[in-house]
Design a protein around this motif. Structure first.
Motif, short mmCIF file in Angstrom:
data_model
loop_
_atom_site.label_atom_id
_atom_site.label_comp_id
_atom_site.label_asym_id
_atom_site.label_seq_id
_atom_site.Cartn_x
_atom_site.Cartn_y
_atom_site.Cartn_z
N SER A 163 -73.43 -84.54 40.02
CA SER A 163 -74.56 -83.70 39.63
C SER A 163 -75.69 -84.55 39.06
O SER A 163 -75.47 -85.56 38.41
N GLU A 164 -76.93 -84.10 39.33
CA GLU A 164 -78.09 -84.82 38.83
C GLU A 164 -79.07 -83.89 38.13
O GLU A 164 -79.12 -82.69 38.41
N ASP A 203 -77.99 -84.33 24.50
CA ASP A 203 -77.71 -82.96 24.09
C ASP A 203 -77.32 -82.05 25.25
O ASP A 203 -76.84 -80.93 25.03
N GLY A 204 -77.58 -82.50 26.48
CA GLY A 204 -77.22 -81.68 27.64
C GLY A 204 -78.09 -80.48 27.86
O GLY A 204 -77.67 -79.49 28.45
N ALA A 208 -87.03 -75.09 29.76
CA ALA A 208 -87.56 -74.52 31.00
C ALA A 208 -89.03 -74.14 30.81
O ALA A 208 -89.57 -74.19 29.70
N VAL A 209 -89.68 -73.75 31.91
CA VAL A 209 -91.11 -73.45 31.87
C VAL A 209 -91.43 -72.26 30.98
O VAL A 209 -92.56 -72.13 30.51
N ASP A 210 -90.46 -71.38 30.76
CA ASP A 210 -90.72 -70.22 29.90
C ASP A 210 -90.35 -70.48 28.44
O ASP A 210 -90.40 -69.57 27.62
N GLY A 211 -89.95 -71.74 28.13
CA GLY A 211 -89.59 -72.08 26.77
C GLY A 211 -88.13 -71.92 26.45
O GLY A 211 -87.69 -72.32 25.36
N SER A 212 -87.37 -71.36 27.36
CA SER A 212 -85.94 -71.20 27.11
C SER A 212 -85.20 -72.51 27.33
O SER A 212 -85.74 -73.46 27.91
N GLU A 213 -83.97 -72.57 26.85
CA GLU A 213 -83.17 -73.78 26.99
C GLU A 213 -82.25 -73.67 28.21
O GLU A 213 -81.61 -72.64 28.41
N VAL A 214 -82.21 -74.73 28.99
CA VAL A 214 -81.39 -74.78 30.19
C VAL A 214 -80.32 -75.84 29.99
O VAL A 214 -80.61 -76.97 29.58
N GLU A 219 -74.54 -86.58 35.85
CA GLU A 219 -74.11 -87.97 35.86
C GLU A 219 -75.25 -88.91 36.25
O GLU A 219 -75.13 -90.12 36.12
N SER A 220 -76.35 -88.34 36.74
CA SER A 220 -77.48 -89.13 37.21
C SER A 220 -78.77 -88.40 36.90
O SER A 220 -78.80 -87.16 36.86
N VAL A 221 -79.84 -89.16 36.68
CA VAL A 221 -81.17 -88.59 36.44
C VAL A 221 -82.13 -89.20 37.45
O VAL A 221 -82.18 -90.42 37.63
#
Length: 257
Positions: A163-164, A203-204, A208-214, A219-221
């Protein structure tokens, strides 16, 4: 020391046209997604980019795409599963040969642009891509968004699913990427992006664009290599992560020099 992979889309020129400073980005990242000639890249660029990655100990991945040079692979293309399967086999074969000549090897596959977005959401396209990868080399990993159809198909076909997260792309509240055509979809401030990546890694989460936390489990960025800010952004990310005790290492085993 905890570590994270930094990947970037590279080798995205064609003929006399170049995109970004690949060598400067390769000095920073640990994995290179190299264009395979469908959306960008040609035999000379593919071989040269593989050699530059090999010289730096950067892992090589195949950046497969729809055949769409004019649209840089960012336009949806109507293909049958069998056509897509054959396209992916063809692109993998070309990059595998270039990597071998360069003294390295392809270790993973990451679709590009419209193919990435479609295959992450469409199980039929995901299966066609993954089936092609598995038939060419079942040791290859698949790199894609967490929870996507691509990673589900990879796991179902016995491939490693990696996952990235995206450093310089805005997120929707559901964890998908904001479409490029919308304002704010691509982030450009290197320091802001670096702070965002640090939060993703430690922190994982991402905002998001609406200010919420996703929730972001990766394992990669990815840092996009064709962005004008790519080098400065990649350098800022690496510097900040290193300062906080996070190493940079490919999930495929190679480590950036």
């Amino acid at each position: 020391m905890p570590s994270i992979d930094l990947n970037s889309d590279l080798g995205e020129g064609f003929g006399a046209w170049t995109a970004g400073d690949d060598r400067a980005v390769l000095d920073v990242v640990s994995s290179a997604n190299i264009a395979c000639g469908a959306h960008a890249g040609d035999p000379v660029i593919m071989l040269d980019t593989c050699r530059a990655a090999a010289d730096r100990g950067v892992a090589v991945g195949a950046h497969v795409a729809y055949r769409d040079l004019a649209g840089f692979g960012r336009r949806p293309v109507s293909v049958t599963p069998d056509e897509l399967y054959a396209d992916v086999v063809h692109q993998l074969g070309a990059l595998t040969a270039a990597a071998r000549v360069a003294g390295t090897a392809v270790t993973f596959v990451k679709p590009h642009g419209a193919l990435y977005n479609t295959a992450c959401a469409d199980p039929v396209q995901a299966e066609a891509v993954v089936r092609a990868v598995a038939d060419v080399d079942p040791t290859l990993a698949i790199l894609a968004l967490p929870g996507s159809e691509l990673l589900l198909a990879a796991a179902q076909n016995g491939l490693r699913a990696v996952s990235e997260a995206f450093a310089d792309r805005a997120y929707e509240p559901d964890g998908s990427l904001v479409p490029r055509g919308r304002p704010g979809a691509v982030l450009h401030d290197p320091e802001q992006v670096a702070a965002r990546v640090l939060r993703m890694v430690t922190d994982g989460v991402a905002t998001a664009v609406d200010g919420s936390e996703v929730r972001v489990a990766a394992e990669s960025v990815c840092v996009h290599g064709d962005s004008p800010d790519a080098v400065a952004t990649a350098q800022a990310i690496r510097a900040l992560l290193t300062a906080h005790g996070v190493g940079i290492a490919s999930f495929a085993g190679a480590t950036a020099s």
